[in-house]
Design an enzyme around this catalytic site. Sequence first.
Site, short mmCIF file in Angstrom:
data_model
loop_
_atom_site.label_atom_id
_atom_site.label_comp_id
_atom_site.label_asym_id
_atom_site.label_seq_id
_atom_site.Cartn_x
_atom_site.Cartn_y
_atom_site.Cartn_z
N GLY A 102 -55.23 98.03 28.57
CA GLY A 102 -56.18 98.60 27.64
C GLY A 102 -56.11 97.89 26.31
N ASP A 105 -61.30 110.80 21.84
CA ASP A 105 -61.59 109.64 22.71
C ASP A 105 -61.61 110.08 24.18
OD1 ASP A 105 -62.18 107.02 23.33
OD2 ASP A 105 -60.09 106.37 23.37
N VAL A 107 -50.05 99.27 31.05
CA VAL A 107 -49.45 100.44 31.67
C VAL A 107 -48.76 99.98 32.95
CG1 VAL A 107 -49.82 102.73 32.65
CG2 VAL A 107 -51.20 101.97 30.71
#
Length: 563
Positions: A246, A365, A251
């Site tokens: 991201g 978000d 991740v």
Amino acid sequence: MKIIDPVFLLVFILNVYTVKSLECLCGISEVPVTDPYNIQKLEKDNCEIPENEKKGCVEHGACYGTCQTDGFCFKSIKREDGIIRRIYRCLAKSVLKPEGQPMHCHVHDGVTSSFQLGCCNTTLCDLPLTFSPPTKDSGDQDRLILILSISVPIVTLTLVSLISILIYKQCQPRFGYQVVSRPIQNNVIIDLGNSRSISSQMVDDSQSTLKEMLESTCSGSGAGLPILVQRSIARQVSLLECVGKGRYGEVWKGMWRGGYVAVKIFSSRDEKSWFRESEIYQTVMLRHENILGFIASDNKDEGIMTQLWLVTEFYENGSLYDYLSRHTVSEEQCIRMALSIATGLAHLHMDIIGTQGKPGIAHRDLKSRNILVKRDLSCAIADLGLCVKHNSVTDEVDIPINNKVGTKRYMAPELLNETINEKHFDSWKRADVYSVGLVYWEIVRRCRASSLHQEYQMPFYDVVSPDPSIEEMKEVVCIKRLRPDCPDEWNENEKLKSMVKLMKECWFENPTSRLAILRLKKNCVQILDSCEDVKKMSQILEEQEQEEEENKLMNSDSGLVKS
């Protein structure tokens, strides 16, 4: 033989004599301060010796040499250690910069008590330079310079020593404390010097598993593991594979104490985002089944850079975006997903008043990529780095200090046109509800109950570019007032029709007209209950049909027996 032009020769001779037409004194002398006429040193290196030696003599008794220049005559006097040193020399015109006030001919006012200089443009000129009396300011300045010259190295050395000690303590493993109630046996020590390497652990029956450790150390407060455990977890986790990337970093899927964990790795330049998200996850009373479970945060030195780790629970299905891209969902699954999202967001928004209370938190978000799908297909809200917190006592909103904004595609109209009241917490909650309506549209689009089976798409896929700008979204959402298209086939199914009504009530342009999150949760429960009622009714009808068929069979069998 070429004859030289007499005119040219005359011009050349005039230039030679006019360019260097100034005669100056040249030399260096030293005399005691107490006896200014006792010349102890006199040097005339690189100077011309005049035929008449008295030609270069000056008032204090020294006789210097001479030099020729096209610029100025230079003189300086300096008093140091009981000696007055005089220097006479020529300055060429080329070094006299800037013109009109050359820096070679001026001295700073702060040093005139022990040093003076000047320039003149007359033959064998001798400037009457004198020292100015010392001032109190100059003495104070000297003392300040002395103090700084002593203190600055000491302070610098102290800071370097402290930083070295902190780095050493940070890099060394922590020992001397008990972290779990059961002993650890057959544990393989993991070296994460290379973060891409894959290590393994042998888990003994007596070793605490991840689930047991979380249950024994997390009392539901949401603060994750104890601080001592958090500050060493980066040396205990084995990274297995990268499962996502991201704007903040990567991740990774990892192994820790016999269970899988998710490791979100931030780069050091995103330290503010890492710190903010860690702070939000450790909020008291935050832990909830529909909010991503926080385990620990830590940092890890990789030599040339520092990695910032955020360790959370791991869900094999990944994000809602990933799951819907690969799978479809049934009516019941669709509604249960919607209910779990509303339940998690309701807990996030809720203010819990008390000595160990929880502030209200708005996500800012929300999107399908920031919602994770658990094994039972319920959802958990993740990525809390942009959240705002509400202080119910002072009614103030704590907004993170960074330059990041939410995902433009999911921004509410009041965010796009910058009309939101940032100091009013309810404004942020209503913006979250708008984003939830768009996520519901994504889920319903992949529901198998629809006669029109559609592939996965993000909201506004047909009217904006894949990576829309704020101006592009503003034109579509605020000016044209467009919303994602809901096909007529959805209204043919009662459950999907109810979901369409819900999502449309979430994305009203007027924020105050949108559903409150608790009302949204209650409506989802009602839709799910109606599904359960229909399910029970269908089961009852099936049982009745089976009984009727059994009765018919029994009647036919009895007729055969009589015959």
